[in-house]
Design an enzyme around this catalytic site. Structure first.
Site, short mmCIF file in Angstrom:
data_model
loop_
_atom_site.label_atom_id
_atom_site.label_comp_id
_atom_site.label_asym_id
_atom_site.label_seq_id
_atom_site.Cartn_x
_atom_site.Cartn_y
_atom_site.Cartn_z
N GLY A 1 -12.44 -4.30 -0.17
CA GLY A 1 -13.85 -4.02 0.03
C GLY A 1 -14.39 -2.95 -0.92
N GLY B 1 -8.19 -8.63 -0.67
CA GLY B 1 -6.99 -8.70 0.17
C GLY B 1 -6.23 -10.00 0.01
N ARG C 1 0.82 -1.22 0.00
CA ARG C 1 0.00 0.00 0.00
C ARG C 1 0.85 1.26 0.00
NH1 ARG C 1 -4.99 -2.17 3.70
NH2 ARG C 1 -6.30 -2.72 1.93
N LYS D 1 -16.58 -17.28 1.98
CA LYS D 1 -18.03 -17.41 2.12
C LYS D 1 -18.81 -16.82 0.95
CE LYS D 1 -19.44 -16.33 6.37
NZ LYS D 1 -19.41 -15.39 7.51
P1 ADP Z 1 -10.35 -12.00 -0.63
O1 ADP Z 1 -9.67 -11.35 0.57
O2 ADP Z 1 -9.38 -12.20 -1.75
O3 ADP Z 1 -11.59 -11.28 -1.03
P2 ADP Z 1 -11.72 -13.90 1.09
O4 ADP Z 1 -11.37 -13.06 2.26
O5 ADP Z 1 -13.12 -13.97 0.66
O6 ADP Z 1 -10.78 -13.47 -0.16
O7 ADP Z 1 -11.31 -15.42 1.35
C1 ADP Z 1 -9.99 -15.79 1.68
C2 ADP Z 1 -9.99 -16.97 2.60
O8 ADP Z 1 -10.78 -18.02 2.10
C3 ADP Z 1 -8.61 -17.52 2.79
O9 ADP Z 1 -8.20 -17.32 4.14
C4 ADP Z 1 -8.75 -19.00 2.46
O10 ADP Z 1 -8.05 -19.85 3.35
C5 ADP Z 1 -10.23 -19.22 2.58
N1 ADP Z 1 -10.69 -20.38 1.79
C6 ADP Z 1 -10.52 -20.59 0.48
N2 ADP Z 1 -11.01 -21.79 0.11
C7 ADP Z 1 -11.50 -22.37 1.23
C8 ADP Z 1 -12.13 -23.64 1.52
N3 ADP Z 1 -12.32 -24.52 0.56
N4 ADP Z 1 -12.49 -23.87 2.79
C9 ADP Z 1 -12.28 -22.97 3.76
N5 ADP Z 1 -11.70 -21.77 3.57
C10 ADP Z 1 -11.30 -21.46 2.31
MG MG Z 2 -10.07 -11.50 2.67
#
Ligand code: ADP
Ligand code: MG
Length: 384
Positions: free
Chosen positions: A360, A337, A26, A186
């Site tokens: 976000g 992130g 950043r 999720k």
């Molecule tokens: P981003 O920050 O890129 O938007 P998220 O915060 O939505 O992504 O999700 C990231 C998290 O999702 C990671 O910590 C990863 O471990 C978890 N994750 C990915 N696949 C799975 C899975 N199959 N089961 C549980 N957690 C998962």
């Molecule tokens: Mg995340």
């Protein structure tokens, strides 16, 4: 800007551990704007929040950030004794030409997150011009990005402008084929983005923890994988909707016997997930299928890791997708992130057209939301 004082609101919200700056992404992302302002303004002030302090918290002082900012930017920095007030005004007045005055953590002031008028007035009193460059906070209406912009002449900085351009292009969806890859934990976090983009894209490839709620809704037994029962009806309707057949779900996954880095694991087709199996990554057949769509696309947006990439055994899917996105000749954007952390961990960030600095905020734009930190600049533009 010449002869003027300019306050740049950057997003320097870096990880801090024991007063030591972790990832500097950043900070480096903010330097183009700060250096351009330095070359044109008489005095430069930089403001940012850092973490979520509850009042003044020395552990979240901007001191180490100011130091690293100066080192990486090649200029001297002076830490202000606060965010607003006469001592801060004096520090700015006494700074040598070319120095960058870094305000203390904007969230040391309770008025920051309330967009309090007194706080916004205090910030406006520090400067002639405001440069809004903190895309990562654009989905929040705080004093240091919205309140101040309502009070002094304001423009978007380089980083803010490039982020807006990238997400506008993804929202327009003119580049075809247009492929979106969604993953992460999720489905409930990302449903708004999926629903808003689905009509605009050619393919929506879904992996990560969220794929299991979709697979469940499609009739598969997902064993002990991450699953959100409250979302099953909603995603079932999405799959059956007009654009539902653009959604591509994994055909194989890596299942583990427990949620642990060293769990026993194996590849299974999605129709054969055992009752006690936890899906922690997409499988190689899925990586191959997703990759060929990504490589052939003219535009790709990727958000969310394909598996628990923090653990080596479940990193292959994310690695494969990162590789495909980096290899694609199309317009490629990575946002979020953890997805940005993943592509940087794999060293492929320079092979992507745009790596977003705001998780976000980017997702909020892709949900179709109006971001207060951007809307205020557009209002000022119109009024000017
Ligand atoms: P981003 O920050 O890129 O938007 P998220 O915060 O939505 O992504 O999700 C990231 C998290 O999702 C990671 O910590 C990863 O471990 C978890 N994750 C990915 N696949 C799975 C899975 N199959 N089961 C549980 N957690 C998962
Ligand atoms: Mg995340």
């Amino acid at each position: 800007m010449s002869g003027r004082t300019v306050l740049v609101r950057s997003d320097l919200n870096v990880p801090i551990d024991d007063g030591v700056v972790g990832d500097t992404f950043r900070i480096t992302s903010s330097l183009a704007t700060i250096n351009e302002v330095r070359s044109r303004a008489q005095r430069v002030i930089v403001a940012s929040h850092l973490g979520r302090p509850d009042g003044i918290d020395p552990a979240l002082s901007m001191a180490p950030v100011a130091q690293v900012l100066g080192e990486l930017g090649g200029f001297a920095t002076v830490l202000a004794p606060g965010v607003i007030g006469t001592d801060v005004v004096d520090t700015i007045a006494n700074a040598a030409e070319g120095d960058v005055v870094v305000l203390e953590n904007t969230r040391f002031e309770a008025g920051e997150t309330r967009n309090d008028p007194v706080m916004a007035d205090g910030l406006a009193d520090l400067t002639d011009i405001f440069v809004s460059d903190a895309f990562g906070t654009a989905h929040r209406a705080h004093a240091s990005n919205v309140g101040i912009a309502e009070r002094v002449p304001s423009v978007a900085g380089r980083l803010m402008a490039s982020e807006i351009d990238a997400f506008d292009r993804l929202l327009l969806g003119r580049d075809r084929p247009y492929v979106v890859v969604m993953g992460g934990a999720k489905i409930s976090d990302k449903l708004g983005v999926i629903e808003h983009l689905l009509p605009k894209v050619d393919l929506m490839l879904i992996g990560g923890g969220m794929c299991f709620t979709l697979l469940g809704a499609a009739g598969y037994d997902v064993g002990a994988s991450l699953f959100e029962p409250s979302m099953v009806d909603t995603v079932g309707r999405l799959l059956d909707s007009e654009h539902g057949d653009k959604i591509v779900l994994p055909r194989d996954v890596i299942v583990a016997d427990r949620f642990a880095a060293d769990a026993e694991h194996r590849i299974v087709p999605i129709a054969e997930i055992p009752g006690d199996g936890i899906g922690l990554d997409i499988g190689p057949a899925t990586v191959a299928q997703f990759s060929s769509a990504i490589v052939e696309a003219e535009a790709v947006f990727w958000n969310g890791p394909m598996g628990v990439f923090e653990w080596e055994a479940f990193r292959g899917g994310t690695e494969g997708i990162a590789d495909a996105v980096a290899s694609s000749d199309g317009y490629t954007v990575v946002g979020g992130g953890d997805s940005v952390a993943a592509i940087r961990m794999l060293g492929r960030q320079d092979d992507v057209t745009h790596v977003s600095s705001g998780g976000g905020a980017g997702l909020a734009m892709l949900e179709g939301a109006t971001l207060p930190g951007i809307a205020v600049l557009e209002r000022k533009d119109r009024d000017a």
